[in-house]
Design a protein around this motif. Structure first.
Motif, PDB file in Angstrom:
ATOM      1  N   ALA A   1       0.850  -1.194   0.000  1.00 60.14           N
ATOM      2  CA  ALA A   1       0.000   0.000   0.000  1.00 60.14           C
ATOM      3  C   ALA A   1       0.884   1.242   0.000  1.00 60.14           C
ATOM      4  O   ALA A   1       1.644   1.469   0.947  1.00 60.14           O
ATOM      5  CB  ALA A   1      -0.925  -0.006   1.210  1.00 60.14           C
ATOM      6  N   SER A   2       0.788   2.036  -1.046  1.00 61.71           N
ATOM      7  CA  SER A   2       1.662   3.195  -1.173  1.00 61.71           C
ATOM      8  C   SER A   2       1.045   4.208  -2.127  1.00 61.71           C
ATOM      9  O   SER A   2       0.195   3.867  -2.955  1.00 61.71           O
ATOM     10  CB  SER A   2       3.043   2.780  -1.685  1.00 61.71           C
ATOM     11  OG  SER A   2       2.928   2.107  -2.939  1.00 61.71           O
ATOM     12  N   VAL A   3       1.477   5.460  -1.998  1.00 65.72           N
ATOM     13  CA  VAL A   3       1.060   6.539  -2.897  1.00 65.72           C
ATOM     14  C   VAL A   3       2.266   7.430  -3.140  1.00 65.72           C
ATOM     15  O   VAL A   3       3.234   7.421  -2.375  1.00 65.72           O
ATOM     16  CB  VAL A   3      -0.097   7.379  -2.296  1.00 65.72           C
ATOM     17  CG1 VAL A   3      -1.337   6.532  -2.113  1.00 65.72           C
ATOM     18  CG2 VAL A   3       0.311   8.004  -0.975  1.00 65.72           C
ATOM     19  N   ALA A   4       2.192   8.177  -4.219  1.00 64.02           N
ATOM     20  CA  ALA A   4       3.269   9.126  -4.517  1.00 64.02           C
ATOM     21  C   ALA A   4       3.139  10.336  -3.602  1.00 64.02           C
ATOM     22  O   ALA A   4       2.047  10.895  -3.447  1.00 64.02           O
ATOM     23  CB  ALA A   4       3.210   9.552  -5.979  1.00 64.02           C
ATOM     24  N   ALA A   5       4.217  10.723  -2.973  1.00 62.88           N
ATOM     25  CA  ALA A   5       4.208  11.871  -2.071  1.00 62.88           C
ATOM     26  C   ALA A   5       3.784  13.141  -2.820  1.00 62.88           C
ATOM     27  O   ALA A   5       4.111  13.299  -4.001  1.00 62.88           O
ATOM     28  CB  ALA A   5       5.594  12.057  -1.463  1.00 62.88           C
ATOM     29  N   PRO A   6       2.993  13.993  -2.174  1.00 67.63           N
ATOM     30  CA  PRO A   6       2.587  13.980  -0.762  1.00 67.63           C
ATOM     31  C   PRO A   6       1.290  13.219  -0.490  1.00 67.63           C
ATOM     32  O   PRO A   6       0.786  13.235   0.624  1.00 67.63           O
ATOM     33  CB  PRO A   6       2.405  15.464  -0.463  1.00 67.63           C
ATOM     34  CG  PRO A   6       1.894  16.035  -1.744  1.00 67.63           C
ATOM     35  CD  PRO A   6       2.625  15.281  -2.831  1.00 67.63           C
ATOM     36  N   GLY A   7       0.693  12.585  -1.496  1.00 67.02           N
ATOM     37  CA  GLY A   7      -0.519  11.794  -1.297  1.00 67.02           C
ATOM     38  C   GLY A   7      -1.809  12.587  -1.316  1.00 67.02           C
ATOM     39  O   GLY A   7      -2.860  12.068  -0.950  1.00 67.02           O
ATOM     40  N   THR A   8      -1.745  13.831  -1.757  1.00 67.09           N
ATOM     41  CA  THR A   8      -2.931  14.692  -1.740  1.00 67.09           C
ATOM     42  C   THR A   8      -3.636  14.780  -3.099  1.00 67.09           C
ATOM     43  O   THR A   8      -4.623  15.511  -3.233  1.00 67.09           O
ATOM     44  CB  THR A   8      -2.544  16.112  -1.301  1.00 67.09           C
ATOM     45  OG1 THR A   8      -1.502  16.603  -2.169  1.00 67.09           O
ATOM     46  CG2 THR A   8      -2.039  16.117   0.135  1.00 67.09           C
ATOM     47  N   ALA A   9      -3.140  14.046  -4.081  1.00 65.89           N
ATOM     48  CA  ALA A   9      -3.791  14.067  -5.402  1.00 65.89           C
ATOM     49  C   ALA A   9      -5.194  13.484  -5.307  1.00 65.89           C
ATOM     50  O   ALA A   9      -5.457  12.578  -4.508  1.00 65.89           O
ATOM     51  CB  ALA A   9      -2.953  13.268  -6.393  1.00 65.89           C
ATOM     52  N   HIS A  10      -6.099  13.991  -6.124  1.00 65.00           N
ATOM     53  CA  HIS A  10      -7.476  13.507  -6.124  1.00 65.00           C
ATOM     54  C   HIS A  10      -7.550  12.060  -6.621  1.00 65.00           C
ATOM     55  O   HIS A  10      -6.973  11.725  -7.656  1.00 65.00           O
ATOM     56  CB  HIS A  10      -8.346  14.375  -7.020  1.00 65.00           C
ATOM     57  CG  HIS A  10      -8.583  15.750  -6.479  1.00 65.00           C
ATOM     58  ND1 HIS A  10      -9.491  16.629  -7.035  1.00 65.00           N
ATOM     59  CD2 HIS A  10      -8.043  16.398  -5.418  1.00 65.00           C
ATOM     60  CE1 HIS A  10      -9.496  17.756  -6.344  1.00 65.00           C
ATOM     61  NE2 HIS A  10      -8.618  17.641  -5.362  1.00 65.00           N
ATOM     62  N   SER A  11      -8.270  11.232  -5.889  1.00 65.96           N
ATOM     63  CA  SER A  11      -8.527   9.873  -6.348  1.00 65.96           C
ATOM     64  C   SER A  11      -9.847   9.860  -7.108  1.00 65.96           C
ATOM     65  O   SER A  11     -10.855  10.373  -6.606  1.00 65.96           O
ATOM     66  CB  SER A  11      -8.608   8.911  -5.158  1.00 65.96           C
ATOM     67  OG  SER A  11      -9.009   7.623  -5.599  1.00 65.96           O
ATOM     68  N   PRO A  12      -9.890   9.265  -8.299  1.00 68.13           N
ATOM     69  CA  PRO A  12     -11.141   9.278  -9.086  1.00 68.13           C
ATOM     70  C   PRO A  12     -12.112   8.172  -8.718  1.00 68.13           C
ATOM     71  O   PRO A  12     -13.035   7.900  -9.478  1.00 68.13           O
ATOM     72  CB  PRO A  12     -10.616   9.105 -10.512  1.00 68.13           C
ATOM     73  CG  PRO A  12      -9.402   8.239 -10.349  1.00 68.13           C
ATOM     74  CD  PRO A  12      -8.770   8.666  -9.039  1.00 68.13           C
ATOM     75  N   ILE A  13     -11.944   7.527  -7.575  1.00 69.06           N
ATOM     76  CA  ILE A  13     -12.866   6.452  -7.224  1.00 69.06           C
ATOM     77  C   ILE A  13     -14.179   7.025  -6.692  1.00 69.06           C
ATOM     78  O   ILE A  13     -14.193   8.042  -6.005  1.00 69.06           O
ATOM     79  CB  ILE A  13     -12.253   5.461  -6.209  1.00 69.06           C
ATOM     80  CG1 ILE A  13     -11.968   6.135  -4.880  1.00 69.06           C
ATOM     81  CG2 ILE A  13     -11.009   4.815  -6.774  1.00 69.06           C
ATOM     82  CD1 ILE A  13     -11.521   5.156  -3.820  1.00 69.06           C
ATOM     83  N   THR A  14     -15.269   6.357  -7.038  1.00 69.00           N
ATOM     84  CA  THR A  14     -16.610   6.793  -6.648  1.00 69.00           C
ATOM     85  C   THR A  14     -17.440   5.562  -6.291  1.00 69.00           C
ATOM     86  O   THR A  14     -17.029   4.430  -6.524  1.00 69.00           O
ATOM     87  CB  THR A  14     -17.297   7.559  -7.788  1.00 69.00           C
ATOM     88  OG1 THR A  14     -17.249   6.755  -8.980  1.00 69.00           O
ATOM     89  CG2 THR A  14     -16.615   8.873  -8.068  1.00 69.00           C
ATOM     90  N   SER A  15     -18.607   5.796  -5.736  1.00 70.52           N
ATOM     91  CA  SER A  15     -19.480   4.699  -5.309  1.00 70.52           C
ATOM     92  C   SER A  15     -20.576   4.447  -6.338  1.00 70.52           C
ATOM     93  O   SER A  15     -21.048   5.368  -7.006  1.00 70.52           O
ATOM     94  CB  SER A  15     -20.118   5.032  -3.956  1.00 70.52           C
ATOM     95  OG  SER A  15     -20.832   6.245  -4.036  1.00 70.52           O
ATOM     96  N   VAL A  16     -20.982   3.197  -6.444  1.00 73.87           N
ATOM     97  CA  VAL A  16     -22.012   2.838  -7.412  1.00 73.87           C
ATOM     98  C   VAL A  16     -23.346   3.485  -7.064  1.00 73.87           C
ATOM     99  O   VAL A  16     -24.129   3.847  -7.956  1.00 73.87           O
ATOM    100  CB  VAL A  16     -22.147   1.303  -7.514  1.00 73.87           C
ATOM    101  CG1 VAL A  16     -22.728   0.707  -6.232  1.00 73.87           C
ATOM    102  CG2 VAL A  16     -22.997   0.909  -8.713  1.00 73.87           C
TER     103      VAL A  16
END
Length: 315
Positions: A185-200
């Protein structure tokens, strides 16, 4: 005046969520089984010509009497290889449905597409610009372009571009939960980029809002952002993601795409999935936000549910 809906592919992941939202709103709706097509058409003219030759009589009869038609059918497999079935489900079927709906006197068609048609663009938007990078995204982009090329003056067709849709019972969501709990489990620093995941369920609510909207709706509508960053998304699933140097992540992604190109693009979807995990993807607020039609964010609850279930099993 009562309004009746038909959901093509109503037994599927998104279609069943749309039917639940319609039922909760007290709206009459029925599920229509999607016909199966296969095609080797790879251009808009070829696709339109094949759609014109395709008998849509049975589908037209199934749609007659309905005011709004939602196409939630198709092959929603981002890593699927190119093939006639993928093109048939994601490119030809939308055109056949639109033709059948027009002949049946339907007032509005909502085509469920994917934001993946814009590929690795830095900011998702609601323009007709597409940059597909995989067989799946190319098939969805071709479906969009064919619908745009149709004469739909008497039938408004709204293309709803869903982002990365998650649900408690979806395999990709379960996989995301497992990843969040893993050492990877990892993200590119600083980790504040928007994630495009949404709920059905948020997607289903937006479908309902679009179908009920009394005024004109633009041809392309982007599903709104639900507020999670790449870091908070993994945290919501119970993870503790590490922050990796962004420059190293970019080198890794670039190398991955080079290797994939040497293999005929077979790894494009997997590399892109990693890129989204690390860097996310920004998006414009879009028409829905301007109209005040932003569904209640629910993806954090979905991810928390997955994380909670994992913890229960482990206990």
């Amino acid at each position: 005046m009562p309004v009746s809906w038909a959901v093509v592919g109503g037994s599927g992941f998104v279609g069943s969520a749309v039917l639940r939202a319609l039922d909760a709103a007290g709206i009459e709706a029925c599920s229509v089984v999607a016909p199966r097509f296969a095609t080797d058409a790879e251009t808009v003219p070829e696709l339109l010509a094949e759609a014109a030759r395709t008998d849509h009589g049975a589908l037209q009869s199934a749609l007659r009497g309905h005011d709004v038609v939602v196409n939630a059918a198709g092959l929603a497999t981002p890593s699927a290889p190119a093939g006639t079935e993928l093109l048939g489900a994601n490119a030809l079927l939308p055109v056949v449905i639109a033709r059948a709906a027009a002949a049946a006197g339907v007032r509005r068609v909502i085509q469920l597409s994917s934001a993946s048609v814009q590929g690795r663009t830095h900011v998702l938007d609601e323009t007709a610009t597409v940059r597909p990078f995989s067989a799946y995204s190319r098939s969805k982009a071709l479906g969009e372009q064919a619908l745009a090329a149709m004469d739909t003056a008497q039938l408004p067709v709204v293309i709803l571009r869903a982002t990365s849709v998650q649900g408690p019972d979806r395999g990709t969501t379960t996989s995301l939960g497992k990843l969040a709990a893993s050492p990877f489990a990892s993200v590119a620093a600083p980790g504040t980029a928007h994630s495009p995941i949404t709920s059905v369920d948020a997607l289903a609510d937006l479908v309902l809002m679009i179908g009920r909207h009394r005024s004109e709706v633009p041809r392309i509508v982007l599903q709104p952002w639900e507020g999670l960053t790449v870091r908070s998304a993994l945290q919501a699933a119970g993870g503790r993601p590490r922050l990796l140097p962004a420059v190293l992540c970019r080198i890794a992604v670039g190398t991955g795409f080079v290797v994939s190109s040497l293999l005929g693009g077979r790894l494009d979807a997997q590399v892109r999935r990693t890129e989204l995990l690390w860097f996310g993807q920004d998006q414009v607020p879009g028409w829905a936000a301007a109209q005040g039609l932003v569904p209640q964010p629910r993806v954090q609850d979905v991810l928390a549910h997955v994380g909670g279930n994992r913890g229960s099993r482990a206990g």
